[in-house]
Design a protein around this motif. Structure first.
Motif, PDB file in Angstrom:
ATOM      1  N   UNK A  65       1.077  -1.080  -0.049  1.00  0.00           N
ATOM      2  CA  UNK A  65      -0.391  -0.205  -0.421  1.00  0.00           C
ATOM      3  C   UNK A  65       0.870   1.341   0.078  1.00  0.00           C
ATOM      4  N   UNK A  83      -1.283  27.893   1.824  1.00  0.00           N
ATOM      5  CA  UNK A  83      -1.883  27.342   2.204  1.00  0.00           C
ATOM      6  C   UNK A  83      -3.515  27.373   1.732  1.00  0.00           C
ATOM      7  N   UNK A 127       3.352  12.561   5.275  1.00  0.00           N
ATOM      8  CA  UNK A 127       3.747  13.581   6.135  1.00  0.00           C
ATOM      9  C   UNK A 127       5.091  13.695   6.405  1.00  0.00           C
ATOM     10  N   UNK A 174      -1.784  15.493   1.461  1.00  0.00           N
ATOM     11  CA  UNK A 174      -0.865  15.836   2.217  1.00  0.00           C
ATOM     12  C   UNK A 174      -0.683  15.915   3.828  1.00  0.00           C
ATOM     13  N   UNK A 175      -2.661  15.174   3.772  1.00  0.00           N
ATOM     14  CA  UNK A 175      -2.795  14.559   5.174  1.00  0.00           C
ATOM     15  C   UNK A 175      -2.251  13.087   5.274  1.00  0.00           C
TER      16      UNK A 175
END
Lengths: 197, 197
Positions: A63, A157, A120, A114-115
């Motif tokens: 994954x 952002x 990250x 991004x999350x």
DNA sequence: CCTTAATGGGACGGTTATGTCCTATTTTAA
DNA sequence: TTAAAATAGGACATAACCGTCCCATTAAGG
């Protein structure tokens, strides 16, 4: 998702034409499924791609491999769209509008990435992600009010979040151009009248 | 998370003092963990709460039970903070700033809940969530530029996203007041100079 | 102090996703 | 047409999480 293919996927000398096609199909499926259901199983993605789960595993070991490849894939898509928007041409606002338009469909998947904990934490990946943003930052800076005290990182952002919010708004029935108009208005005026106006 | 307890939790006649304490500890743990890691296991949450997993299960039958309770808990926290901000008092901008300040710490968890499939689908829960937002909408409308063509729902979403973005920014080293200043500036001016200014 | 309430910890079965492997079949390209 | 490359599909072991139950221990309150 009718987007311009980045050449890094189009011409990969390592893979045959067939394998490139299925590889792209899998990435597109992940691109479509993961933002809607962030914990979709690999079966879900394989099914969406019309591909056997074993085939998916042949292209991406596990994954994290898939997410990693997806991140690079999306980054390329985003960069291609930025280039096509010609951010240095014309008035700053027109450039911003073209950029918004180009990134519009990518909003949801960019937020997912991004999350994602992998993106990250992985320093290399995280760094690579900022590479193509240079031109975007240029355009934002070019359009900025000289009196704006907020840091560039903040405005960047805000740009991305408004784009994503716009995408999300179309999912609730709004038309694409309405969403883009709302983004542009908020980008240029905010949403509360300051004393100075 | 030094927030005012909503009385609906403070004085629940059904539960003993001890059980109320552990219940709140679990909810606070979920409040802290889930935004950072949306697929945290119940073990993770129990551990964060310094509570055995069986105890967690004694208070909340299953995961959806917990998320449901968390949604109501957070909604109460948010509403308490909205009331304390006195959104109808003073200039519109001052009211908005107080609201931002009050919701600041709730930003991440509110986004988590807003994106959670349970909250999204459950009609009763989804409706209940909008209840406390009335005063917020009032304040936003009061502060709005009359010429703003964007729908209220859009401006509400922008408000929440900017609050969350501000919270996120403090996680990257920014000071709280800097983040709030940035939010306020963007709310009142946007981030790109329009031709009309 | 003693009864009751609440907890901690562990055991258990069920479910789901994962990663690996194998084989038969299809597709591709020479 | 034939050999090689890809694929579909299924079997399998493994691991993680969940929900339930039980029991010994601790804390609380009369």
């Amino acid at each position: 998702m009718a987007l311009q293919e980045p050449e890094s996927e189009q011409s990969n000398p390592q893979l045959s034409a067939a394998m490139r096609r299925t590889r792209t199909a899998i990435l597109d499926a992940a691109l479509a499924v993961l933002p809607v259901n962030p914990k979709a199983s690999l079966s879900d993605i394989a099914e969406k791609a019309d591909v056997g789960r074993s085939t998916l595993h042949r292209h991406f070991n596990d994954r994290t491999d898939l997410v990693r490849a997806l991140a690079l894939y999306v980054r390329d898509l985003s960069n291609v769209a930025i280039d096509r928007a010609e951010p240095e041409v014309g008035t700053p606002l027109a450039a911003i509008r073209r950029l918004v338009d180009g990134q519009f469909d990518l909003g949801p998947i960019l937020v997912f990435l991004h999350e994602d904990p992998l993106v990250r934490t992985d320093p290399e990946l995280h760094e690579q992600f900022g590479v193509g943003e240079d031109k975007l930052i240029m355009a934002i800076t070019r359009a900025a009010d000289p009196a704006d005290p907020t840091p560039t990182a903040w405005r960047l952002r805000v740009f991305w979040e408004l784009v994503r919010l716009g995408s999300d708004f179309t999912a609730n029935g709004a038309a694409r151009h309405e969403a883009i108009d709302a983004i542009m208005y908020t980008l240029t005026h905010g949403m509360a009248a300051g004393e100075s106006r």
